[in-house]
Design a protein around this motif. Structure first.
Motif, short mmCIF file in Angstrom:
data_model
loop_
_atom_site.label_atom_id
_atom_site.label_comp_id
_atom_site.label_asym_id
_atom_site.label_seq_id
_atom_site.Cartn_x
_atom_site.Cartn_y
_atom_site.Cartn_z
N UNK A 288 5.34 -31.20 -6.24
CA UNK A 288 4.56 -31.70 -7.36
C UNK A 288 3.91 -33.04 -7.08
N UNK A 289 4.59 -33.89 -6.29
CA UNK A 289 4.11 -35.26 -6.14
C UNK A 289 3.57 -35.59 -4.76
N UNK B 128 -5.44 -34.19 5.97
CA UNK B 128 -6.61 -35.06 6.00
C UNK B 128 -6.95 -35.58 4.62
N UNK B 129 -7.49 -36.80 4.58
CA UNK B 129 -8.05 -37.36 3.36
C UNK B 129 -9.54 -37.56 3.62
N UNK C 220 -9.79 -5.44 25.66
CA UNK C 220 -9.34 -4.04 25.69
C UNK C 220 -10.53 -3.11 25.49
N UNK D 109 9.27 -17.21 14.66
CA UNK D 109 8.58 -17.37 15.92
C UNK D 109 7.88 -18.71 15.96
N UNK D 110 6.79 -18.79 16.70
CA UNK D 110 6.10 -20.06 16.85
C UNK D 110 5.61 -20.56 15.48
N UNK E 258 -12.51 -2.84 28.64
CA UNK E 258 -11.81 -2.05 29.63
C UNK E 258 -11.86 -0.55 29.30
N UNK F 271 14.84 -24.37 11.09
CA UNK F 271 14.44 -23.69 12.32
C UNK F 271 13.24 -22.78 12.10
N UNK F 272 12.46 -22.59 13.15
CA UNK F 272 11.29 -21.73 13.06
C UNK F 272 11.73 -20.28 13.26
N UNK F 273 12.17 -19.63 12.19
CA UNK F 273 12.71 -18.27 12.33
C UNK F 273 11.62 -17.24 12.60
N UNK G 201 11.16 -29.40 -5.40
CA UNK G 201 10.25 -29.29 -6.54
C UNK G 201 9.45 -30.58 -6.71
N UNK G 202 10.14 -31.71 -6.57
CA UNK G 202 9.47 -33.00 -6.70
C UNK G 202 8.44 -33.19 -5.60
N UNK H 151 0.40 -32.33 -2.03
CA UNK H 151 -1.06 -32.22 -1.99
C UNK H 151 -1.64 -33.04 -0.84
N UNK H 152 -1.03 -34.15 -0.50
CA UNK H 152 -1.55 -34.93 0.63
C UNK H 152 -0.75 -34.67 1.91
#
Lengths: 331, 264
Positions: free
Chosen positions: B155-156, B169-170, B255, B229-230, B258, B225-227, B151-152, B159-160
């Motif tokens: 909130x803090x 990016x800034x 497609x 997929x990529x 073709x 973990x990246x559940x 949560x912190x 954003x950056x």
């Protein structure tokens, strides 16, 4: 002498070129084999899907180039399903293109209008059946049916009420009142000027009396960013300067463009940046827009300290926070 | 000698000599530098530490920050920034800066742990400032709260540094770096001192306990973990959109082409 050019003659249909599979039995056999292989690839995809579902544990991660570390279970479920569906389609199209009948057929357009006798027969039938239904003889049914059908149309109109009620003055009001303490968000701790160092920021909300709960609707309007810089760095008119306290300045965090939370504060340049559309506000000049689509400065909250030394609002916001709305233009 | 005279007109002789020469100069330079640097540090007494720090400062930092750390046009004054700031900037390799264009970036540190400590002691001796955090203060695994930290962070920091801590990016070439893979100590010191464009989050705005919670959440996010997929860099719609528009649409166009070509 005449300039007339002879009109182009109808070139007719191009000559029909037979496909290889139509003339060469070996090519036909080959196409048949290709279609079969495509169907088998789909079978393989389905089997892979089933195997991934039952056989690959969800906790297994594998490394693939480009993709990085990936969950094997999910990856093969997706690949299997994609293969099983894609290759059925591919096989069907390849089959149709190479082996299905290839003779050309001309089908002329028909007139859209029905024949006159069909039209009069239809009208006669409607009239006859309406007479048989006896609506003329049973006025009670006729009227109640009319009432029912008419009223049914009312209900969707009634639901349009959900577009309202009008917000009245809600968009112009926040929970900030004169004397409201600024408390940290989250944490709800009141702040003293000494709690903020030069270059420091704090995300704050108005203090609520005990028992009153803070809802998202409140946060969407009340969020304020507290920034401390050196007082001599301000470039404000006397009124706005009186709204600050020892170099501490407070702005609404809700962007005046589309309402995103503007909180990317660069300590070095004293610029506030909105992450959504890169509107940039200059903190030293009362959040004046210096770049981006925002049309007006962020509303400034006048602050001071109370008798116990905590930072409080001196007055409510003097303008509506957030983006423009129907009754408010972009000025 | 016959060997040399036989090959001296060989077409690779020139490039070979050049390479050998460069290699020799490089090695001898490294050896010489290592010898001089290792001769500096061997004691941890406070006064000597400060003296050592002063010497390193005079050699490596004073050209920009001034002989007495008073700052100059190109670099800020370091009086009162404290040991925490020095530890963060030097131990993450941000200082000394490699180029002065946009912002100092994280790289292989130039000074080792002892030299960093000496520099920090010297700068801290100029005026009081936030002290470098000790490992006892950094009990984030024990006293942090992952949910509160999330949560912190949102909130803090989000954003950056992006909602998943991947950085963002800034303005004008500046950027908020990723917080993945950063030492807990350096995360703590960054919040405390507000390096470069980052604002300061003092101990009353984010209590030490809350800072530890943020660190715990970051470490949790790091090992997430990246559940699905990529993860595509975990930056949200940017890479996902790029992939959908290029790879996805490209595939569909292929497609379609073709589908409409006649079979021969």
């Amino acid at each position: 002498m005449s300039n007339e050019i002879a009109p182009l003659t109808d070139p007719g249909l191009p000559e029909h070129i037979h496909r290889k599979a139509d003339v060469d039995p070996r090519a036909a056999k080959r196409a048949e084999r290709q279609v079969g292989i495509l169907f088998l690839l789909s079978v393989f995809g389905t089997l892979l899907f089933i195997y991934a579902y039952v056989g690959i544990d969800e906790s297994i991660f594998i490394f693939l180039p480009i993709m990085g570390t990936t969950n094997a279970h999910q990856l093969f479920l997706g690949l299997g399903l994609a293969m099983s569906l894609f290759f059925i389609g591919m096989a069907a199209v390849h089959w149709a293109k190479t082996l299905m009948p290839d003779h050309e057929v001309i089908d002329h357009r028909k007139e859209q209008r029905s024949k006159d006798e069909d039209r009069s027969a239809f009208v006669a039938t409607v009239k006859e059946r309406a007479g048989e239904a006896g609506l003329g003889r049973r006025p009670f049914i006729k009227r109640t049916m009319g009432l029912a059908l008419g009223l049914v149309g009312l209900s969707p109109i009634l639901l349009l009420r959900d577009l309202g009620p009008l917000p009245e003055n809600e968009l112009n009001e926040t929970n900030w009142k004169a004397g409201t303490r600024l408390v940290t968000d989250p944490g709800d701790r009141p702040l003293k000027p000494s709690d903020l160092e030069v270059g420091g920021v704090a995300q704050v909300q108005p203090e609520f009396p005990p028992g009153k709960e803070r809802h998202l609707d409140d946060i969407a309007k009340d969020s304020v960013l507290l920034i401390r810089i050196r007082p001599e760095e301000f470039n404000l008119d006397p009124e706005r300067l009186s709204w600050t306290y020892e170099g501490i300045i407070a702005f609404s965090k809700i962007c005046s463009h589309m309402g995103c939370a503007v909180a990317l504060y660069e300590q070095t340049t004293k610029h506030l940046l909105c992450p959504c559309h890169q509107s940039t506000f200059d903190v030293t000049r009362a959040a004046k827009v210096i770049f981006g689509p925002a049309a007006r400065a962020l509303p400034q909250l006048a602050i001071t300290v109370d008798s116990e030394g905590y930072i409080v609002a001196k007055a409510p916001f003097n303008e509506a926070v957030g983006p423009s709305f129907w009754e408010r233009d972009s000025k | 000698m016959r060997f040399i005279s036989r090959y001296r007109r060989h077409r690779f002789a020139g490039p070979f000599l050049l390479l050998a020469g460069l290699l020799f100069v490089g090695i001898s330079y490294t050896v010489a530098q290592a010898a001089s640097e290792s001769a500096v540090l061997n004691t941890s007494d406070k006064a000597t530490l400060i003296a050592e720090g002063k010497e390193i400062f005079a050699r490596g930092c004073s050209s920009c920050h001034g002989l007495n750390a008073e700052g100059a046009g190109i670099a800020p004054s370091l009086i009162g920034v404290g040991a925490a700031s020095v530890d963060f900037q030097v131990a993450t390799g941000r200082m000394p800066m490699a180029d002065m264009s946009h912002q100092a970036m994280r790289k292989e540190p130039v000074y080792n742990e002892e030299e960093t400590a000496a520099l920090a002691a010297y700068v801290a001796s100029l005026a009081p400032g936030p002290a470098a955090v000790t490992n006892e203060e950094l009990a984030w695994e024990r006293s942090g709260d992952t949910a509160e930290g999330g949560e912190l962070f949102r909130n803090n920091c989000a954003m950056c540094h992006n909602f998943a801590g991947q950085g963002g990016a800034l303005t004008q070439g500046k950027y908020a770096p990723t917080v993945m893979g950063v030492e807990p100590k350096h995360i703590y010191e960054a919040m405390l001192t507000g390096p470069q464009a980052m604002p300061v989050f003092s101990d009353s705005v984010l209590t030490p306990q809350e800072k530890l919670s943020i660190i715990k959440w970051i470490k949790h996010a790091e090992n997430e973990p990246a559940l699905g997929g990529a993860a595509l860099g975990r930056v949200g719609p940017v890479t996902e959109g790029l992939l959908a528009w290029t790879l996805g649409l490209g595939l569909l166009i292929g497609v379609a082409v073709w589908l409409t070509t006649k079979a021969r």
